[in-house]
Write an enzyme that holds these catalytic residues in place. Sequence first.
Site, mmCIF file in Angstrom:
data_model
loop_
_atom_site.group_PDB
_atom_site.id
_atom_site.type_symbol
_atom_site.label_atom_id
_atom_site.label_comp_id
_atom_site.label_asym_id
_atom_site.label_seq_id
_atom_site.Cartn_x
_atom_site.Cartn_y
_atom_site.Cartn_z
ATOM 1 N N ASN A 180 -30.732 41.892 -48.057
ATOM 2 C CA ASN A 180 -29.339 42.262 -48.304
ATOM 3 C C ASN A 180 -29.052 41.887 -49.763
ATOM 4 O O ASN A 180 -28.863 40.713 -50.075
ATOM 5 C CB ASN A 180 -28.449 41.472 -47.329
ATOM 6 C CG ASN A 180 -26.982 41.794 -47.494
ATOM 7 O OD1 ASN A 180 -26.597 42.568 -48.370
ATOM 8 N ND2 ASN A 180 -26.160 41.198 -46.654
ATOM 9 N N ARG A 198 -30.189 46.386 -46.032
ATOM 10 C CA ARG A 198 -28.785 46.749 -45.867
ATOM 11 C C ARG A 198 -28.410 47.646 -47.046
ATOM 12 O O ARG A 198 -28.557 47.256 -48.199
ATOM 13 C CB ARG A 198 -27.931 45.504 -45.894
ATOM 14 C CG ARG A 198 -26.485 45.825 -45.743
ATOM 15 C CD ARG A 198 -25.656 44.599 -45.836
ATOM 16 N NE ARG A 198 -24.333 44.879 -45.317
ATOM 17 C CZ ARG A 198 -23.462 43.931 -45.043
ATOM 18 N NH1 ARG A 198 -23.791 42.675 -45.214
ATOM 19 N NH2 ARG A 198 -22.276 44.239 -44.601
ATOM 20 N N HIS A 212 -18.724 47.778 -42.615
ATOM 21 C CA HIS A 212 -19.048 46.700 -41.664
ATOM 22 C C HIS A 212 -19.681 47.246 -40.381
ATOM 23 O O HIS A 212 -19.633 46.610 -39.330
ATOM 24 C CB HIS A 212 -17.799 45.866 -41.288
ATOM 25 C CG HIS A 212 -17.302 44.999 -42.391
ATOM 26 N ND1 HIS A 212 -15.963 44.846 -42.683
ATOM 27 C CD2 HIS A 212 -17.952 44.232 -43.291
ATOM 28 C CE1 HIS A 212 -15.816 44.036 -43.715
ATOM 29 N NE2 HIS A 212 -17.013 43.650 -44.117
ATOM 30 N N SER A 217 -15.161 37.192 -45.758
ATOM 31 C CA SER A 217 -14.693 37.398 -47.136
ATOM 32 C C SER A 217 -14.202 38.830 -47.270
ATOM 33 O O SER A 217 -13.172 39.111 -47.854
ATOM 34 C CB SER A 217 -15.816 37.178 -48.123
ATOM 35 O OG SER A 217 -16.329 35.906 -47.988
ATOM 36 N N GLY A 218 -15.016 39.745 -46.749
ATOM 37 C CA GLY A 218 -14.557 41.123 -46.540
ATOM 38 C C GLY A 218 -13.977 41.156 -45.135
ATOM 39 O O GLY A 218 -14.440 40.415 -44.268
ATOM 40 N N ARG A 268 -9.825 41.190 -52.257
ATOM 41 C CA ARG A 268 -9.394 42.596 -52.260
ATOM 42 C C ARG A 268 -8.064 42.718 -51.520
ATOM 43 O O ARG A 268 -7.833 42.001 -50.553
ATOM 44 C CB ARG A 268 -10.452 43.471 -51.566
ATOM 45 C CG ARG A 268 -11.729 43.625 -52.374
ATOM 46 C CD ARG A 268 -12.831 44.268 -51.553
ATOM 47 N NE ARG A 268 -13.766 43.291 -51.009
ATOM 48 C CZ ARG A 268 -14.679 43.524 -50.067
ATOM 49 N NH1 ARG A 268 -14.772 44.738 -49.538
ATOM 50 N NH2 ARG A 268 -15.483 42.577 -49.645
ATOM 51 N N MET A 312 -10.613 31.047 -47.062
ATOM 52 C CA MET A 312 -9.614 30.735 -46.038
ATOM 53 C C MET A 312 -9.596 29.254 -45.687
ATOM 54 O O MET A 312 -8.529 28.674 -45.454
ATOM 55 C CB MET A 312 -9.886 31.588 -44.789
ATOM 56 C CG MET A 312 -8.863 31.438 -43.707
ATOM 57 S SD MET A 312 -7.203 31.933 -44.252
ATOM 58 C CE MET A 312 -7.184 33.660 -43.781
ATOM 59 N N GLY A 370 -16.874 35.011 -40.582
ATOM 60 C CA GLY A 370 -16.519 33.637 -40.979
ATOM 61 C C GLY A 370 -15.201 33.118 -40.450
ATOM 62 O O GLY A 370 -15.147 32.088 -39.783
ATOM 63 N N GLY A 383 -13.034 34.751 -38.285
ATOM 64 C CA GLY A 383 -12.876 35.086 -36.868
ATOM 65 C C GLY A 383 -13.670 34.162 -35.956
ATOM 66 O O GLY A 383 -13.215 33.783 -34.875
ATOM 67 N N GLU A 418 -25.631 40.706 -38.558
ATOM 68 C CA GLU A 418 -26.005 41.985 -39.168
ATOM 69 C C GLU A 418 -27.501 42.046 -39.464
ATOM 70 O O GLU A 418 -28.118 43.106 -39.340
ATOM 71 C CB GLU A 418 -25.209 42.170 -40.470
ATOM 72 C CG GLU A 418 -23.734 42.459 -40.200
ATOM 73 C CD GLU A 418 -22.807 41.955 -41.295
ATOM 74 O OE1 GLU A 418 -22.844 40.737 -41.589
ATOM 75 O OE2 GLU A 418 -22.049 42.752 -41.851
HETATM 76 P P1 ADP Z 1 -19.150 37.054 -46.054
HETATM 77 O O1 ADP Z 1 -20.376 37.100 -45.183
HETATM 78 O O2 ADP Z 1 -18.408 38.331 -46.184
HETATM 79 O O3 ADP Z 1 -19.335 36.311 -47.352
HETATM 80 P P2 ADP Z 1 -18.179 35.270 -44.026
HETATM 81 O O4 ADP Z 1 -18.221 36.100 -42.808
HETATM 82 O O5 ADP Z 1 -19.183 34.198 -44.201
HETATM 83 O O6 ADP Z 1 -18.083 36.171 -45.316
HETATM 84 O O7 ADP Z 1 -16.709 34.606 -44.106
HETATM 85 C C1 ADP Z 1 -16.328 33.809 -45.163
HETATM 86 C C2 ADP Z 1 -14.903 33.348 -44.906
HETATM 87 O O8 ADP Z 1 -14.867 32.613 -43.689
HETATM 88 C C3 ADP Z 1 -14.353 32.429 -45.995
HETATM 89 O O9 ADP Z 1 -13.023 32.781 -46.297
HETATM 90 C C4 ADP Z 1 -14.388 31.079 -45.316
HETATM 91 O O10 ADP Z 1 -13.398 30.207 -45.809
HETATM 92 C C5 ADP Z 1 -14.076 31.460 -43.901
HETATM 93 N N1 ADP Z 1 -14.416 30.382 -42.972
HETATM 94 C C6 ADP Z 1 -15.626 29.888 -42.658
HETATM 95 N N2 ADP Z 1 -15.484 28.842 -41.820
HETATM 96 C C7 ADP Z 1 -14.150 28.671 -41.621
HETATM 97 C C8 ADP Z 1 -13.360 27.762 -40.853
HETATM 98 N N3 ADP Z 1 -13.898 26.793 -40.124
HETATM 99 N N4 ADP Z 1 -12.018 27.906 -40.896
HETATM 100 C C9 ADP Z 1 -11.443 28.874 -41.625
HETATM 101 N N5 ADP Z 1 -12.137 29.759 -42.356
HETATM 102 C C10 ADP Z 1 -13.467 29.661 -42.357
#
Ligand code: ADP
Length: 394
Positions: free
Chosen positions: A8, A91, A179, A209-210, A239, A282, A326, A328, A377
Amino acid sequence: MDAILVINAGSSSLKFQVFGIADAKLTRQVRGQIGGIGTRPRLQAKRADGAVLVDQSYAAEAVGDLPAAIAAAREWLLTLDGFELRAIGHRVVHGGPDYAQPVLIDTTVLDRLASYQDLAPLHQPNNLAPIRLAMEINPDVPQVACFDTAFHRGHPEHTDCYALPRAFYDQGVRRYGFHGLSYEYVAERLNEIAPEAARGKVVVAHLGSGASMCALRGGRSVESTMGFTALDGLPMGTRPGQLDPGVVLYLISEKGMSANAVSDLLYHEAGLKGLSGISNDMRELLASDEPRASFAIAHFVHRCSLNAGMLAAALGGIDAFVFTAGVGENSAPIRARIVERLTWLGAELDPAANEAGAALISTATSRVALHVVPTDEELMIARHTLALIRSRAA
Ligand code: ADP
């Protein structure tokens, strides 16, 4: 052991995983990445059991761009003993209007994927770089492209279009949705853990993040909050999500911003980061006492609940709502605040189950089952890759 390498590739990081194949089953063996490309490059990899295999930093100029990161990752991967590389799964963000399925890559396919570069200029070139390199170095190892758009390609045309003159649709200006690998994995997983719900009407919220949401009917995507690019829909880390296109026109024609400056604003400076002025993360916002942090979170929750309602309308009601990615998967407070806004649909949270991080977080009487399903994924890519090389061998 026979193995599949999953790649990826992004602009600032190159992620990779190695899956072993035994009796046609996949098991994750290695998970790694080179992050901080061009700034603070660092190669890290762990075995599936968490044991650290490598943790190495580089000078910024030593791994200054993606090709250098690919070379460094390759050099390290070649030191891994005991794996026989059978295929590489990639990916690839955009499958354009053509690809509704993963595809074995040859030069014709690669040329076609390159022609979608203008649809995803920030991502597609990075995704294709390791494919080109592997083709040169290991021409005999089959490579498979797995697309973020493919899962949504079955949408009917009247939902897939913008209300623009038809010629634009024909030129590829469509609501592709992204996604898709995450949604496909979640749909398969839901079918294992809650088969009845999986056959029904489901909204999946991929909040990372997305962030986006997808409406599933019988496990197939029928609507998504993302459109032509991954900018649309929910607010994200950096975004904005849904934005009146008039804002873009205003910034360019009245504020004199260049297209590049607007692009930078929309991809890197907006969303939670722009609204809070604190962070795109977050976790940091939830931990902050600053009113701007809670303001950004309130906006995020508001937009999530509006979009959930839109997708519920697309489905004519919902049987299940799934949190993934992340935020969710990990944030009980955000899940609770979103579910609070879904009460009108009949959703009822079990607060204790939510706090405990249970897989099912709704009460027994909730009309909407609320699930938390960790996404994967990379496993989805490995599955597709294995299926394609097996069908080729058959
Ligand atoms: P990506 O794979 O798109 O980089 P992720 O699915 O890893 O993103 O999600 C990242 C997001 O999840 C960040 O905003 C991070 O702060 C949030 N995150 C991860 N763990 C927690 C948590 N325990 N509480 C709140 N937010 C979280």
